[in-house]
Design an enzyme around this catalytic site. Structure first.
Site, short mmCIF file in Angstrom:
data_model
loop_
_atom_site.label_atom_id
_atom_site.label_comp_id
_atom_site.label_asym_id
_atom_site.label_seq_id
_atom_site.Cartn_x
_atom_site.Cartn_y
_atom_site.Cartn_z
N PRO A 93 5.44 -2.42 -2.20
CA PRO A 93 6.22 -3.66 -1.36
C PRO A 93 5.92 -5.05 -1.75
O PRO A 93 5.06 -5.28 -2.32
CB PRO A 93 5.65 -3.30 -0.14
CG PRO A 93 4.78 -2.13 -0.04
CD PRO A 93 4.60 -1.87 -1.40
N ASN A 94 7.20 -5.33 -1.80
CA ASN A 94 7.53 -7.06 -1.83
C ASN A 94 7.30 -7.39 -3.45
O ASN A 94 7.62 -8.66 -4.01
CB ASN A 94 6.18 -7.79 -1.34
CG ASN A 94 6.44 -7.71 0.27
OD1 ASN A 94 7.42 -7.88 0.73
ND2 ASN A 94 5.31 -7.39 0.65
N ASN A 152 1.11 -0.70 -9.52
CA ASN A 152 0.58 -1.95 -8.52
C ASN A 152 0.79 -1.31 -7.22
O ASN A 152 2.05 -1.28 -6.83
CB ASN A 152 1.29 -3.06 -8.92
CG ASN A 152 0.83 -4.23 -8.17
OD1 ASN A 152 0.18 -3.95 -7.20
ND2 ASN A 152 1.25 -5.43 -8.61
N ARG A 187 8.30 -15.04 -5.27
CA ARG A 187 7.41 -14.90 -4.03
C ARG A 187 5.83 -15.48 -4.34
O ARG A 187 5.35 -15.30 -5.29
CB ARG A 187 7.06 -13.31 -4.06
CG ARG A 187 5.69 -12.98 -3.15
CD ARG A 187 5.32 -11.54 -3.62
NE ARG A 187 4.47 -11.14 -2.51
CZ ARG A 187 3.77 -10.24 -2.67
NH1 ARG A 187 3.70 -9.15 -3.70
NH2 ARG A 187 2.56 -10.00 -1.83
N GLU A 245 -4.53 1.32 -12.18
CA GLU A 245 -4.32 0.42 -11.29
C GLU A 245 -4.07 -1.11 -11.63
O GLU A 245 -4.90 -1.79 -12.42
CB GLU A 245 -5.18 0.51 -9.92
CG GLU A 245 -4.97 -0.47 -8.89
CD GLU A 245 -6.05 -0.41 -7.78
OE1 GLU A 245 -7.10 0.54 -7.96
OE2 GLU A 245 -5.94 -0.98 -6.78
N ARG A 296 -9.32 -13.76 -4.30
CA ARG A 296 -8.12 -13.98 -3.38
C ARG A 296 -9.03 -14.47 -2.04
O ARG A 296 -10.00 -14.19 -1.86
CB ARG A 296 -7.27 -13.09 -2.90
CG ARG A 296 -6.35 -12.74 -4.20
CD ARG A 296 -5.26 -13.44 -4.39
NE ARG A 296 -4.19 -13.77 -3.19
CZ ARG A 296 -3.34 -13.00 -3.39
NH1 ARG A 296 -3.21 -11.77 -4.10
NH2 ARG A 296 -2.57 -13.26 -2.17
N HIS A 316 -3.10 -5.20 -10.73
CA HIS A 316 -2.87 -6.24 -9.71
C HIS A 316 -2.57 -7.50 -10.59
O HIS A 316 -3.34 -7.86 -11.59
CB HIS A 316 -3.95 -6.34 -8.70
CG HIS A 316 -4.26 -4.93 -7.85
ND1 HIS A 316 -3.41 -5.08 -6.76
CD2 HIS A 316 -5.04 -4.40 -8.07
CE1 HIS A 316 -3.95 -3.82 -6.11
NE2 HIS A 316 -5.10 -3.47 -6.79
N TYR A 371 1.53 -15.46 -7.90
CA TYR A 371 1.98 -14.29 -8.81
C TYR A 371 2.67 -14.73 -10.08
O TYR A 371 3.18 -13.83 -10.80
CB TYR A 371 2.75 -13.21 -7.77
CG TYR A 371 2.36 -12.90 -6.63
CD1 TYR A 371 1.06 -11.70 -6.92
CD2 TYR A 371 2.49 -13.02 -5.36
CE1 TYR A 371 0.17 -11.39 -5.90
CE2 TYR A 371 1.65 -12.72 -4.28
CZ TYR A 371 0.70 -11.60 -4.55
OH TYR A 371 -0.16 -11.37 -3.63
N ALA A 389 0.37 -4.04 -1.26
CA ALA A 389 -0.20 -3.86 0.00
C ALA A 389 -0.51 -2.50 0.70
O ALA A 389 -1.30 -2.21 1.45
CB ALA A 389 0.71 -4.72 1.34
C1 DQA Z 1 -1.18 -7.39 -5.34
C2 DQA Z 1 -2.20 -8.17 -4.70
C3 DQA Z 1 -2.22 -7.50 -3.18
O1 DQA Z 1 -3.31 -8.18 -2.61
C4 DQA Z 1 -0.79 -7.80 -2.59
O2 DQA Z 1 -0.70 -7.18 -1.51
C5 DQA Z 1 0.32 -7.54 -3.54
C6 DQA Z 1 0.11 -8.11 -5.01
C7 DQA Z 1 -0.97 -8.30 -6.89
O3 DQA Z 1 -0.46 -7.80 -7.70
O4 DQA Z 1 -1.72 -9.06 -7.18
O5 DQA Z 1 1.30 -7.44 -2.86
O6 DQA Z 1 -1.26 -6.14 -5.72
#
Ligand code: DQA
Length: 151
Positions: free
Chosen positions: A12-13, A76, A20, A100, A109, A102, A25, A79
């Site tokens: 998501p997102n 990735n 965003r 994984e 964070r 991020h 990011y 959330a």
């Molecule tokens: C994320 C970090 C997560 O906390 C967040 O919910 C994301 C992006 C990252 O790529 O830094 O959507 O996975």
């Protein structure tokens, strides 16, 4: 054996990467990430399946596709990292290396809950805080490990 694929899966997102919260990011888009990964794979014979969805059930279906015989999975979990138990269960059934990724350093964070990914204990490795470079590095590492194992 037919062609093998690295599955790069985003949730998501991440479709809004580039617009965003760019201060966190960055300004590169998911298309830029895909292009960087394709560059890593150029001439290797390994294919790329690059996907993004905002729907958990779709992600589970994609992991079922990758479950047997994939070259590797770069995920990735965004959330879903914090409560995506169906994604976690599907990951546990995959027989290939899983990295994984991020973009941000989830341990740095502001929100403490971001550092507690439920995926990390079930993956091969984790890259966090290298921005879009993290994806290409994950691909490069998988290729290197495969070459080492074949030697
Ligand atoms: C994320 C970090 C997560 O906390 C967040 O919910 C994301 C992006 C990252 O790529 O830094 O959507 O996975």
């Amino acid at each position: 054996m037919g062609q093998r694929f690295i599955h790069i899966l985003n949730v998501p997102n991440l479709d809004l990467l580039g617009v965003r919260e760019p201060e966190i990011y960055g300004r590169d888009t998911l298309a830029d990430v895909k292009a960087a990964c394709l560059r890593e794979l150029d001439g290797t014979g390994v294919g790329l399946i690059f996907r993004q969805t905002n729907a958990e059930h779709e992600m589970v279906g994609w992991l079922h596709e990758a479950r047997i015989g994939a070259f590797g999975i770069v995920i990735n979990p965004a959330a879903f990292s914090y409560a995506g138990y169906s994604v976690l269960d599907a990951l546990k059934m995959c027989d290939c290396p899983i990295i994984e990724v991020h973009l941000s350093n989830i341990h740095r964070r502001e929100e403490e809950w971001r550092s507690r990914s439920i995926m990390t204990r079930s993956v091969t490795a984790m890259i966090s805080g290298m921005g879009v470079d993290g994806y290409a590095l994950a691909v490069r590492h998988m290729l290197r490990i495969d070459r080492r194992n074949a030697a």
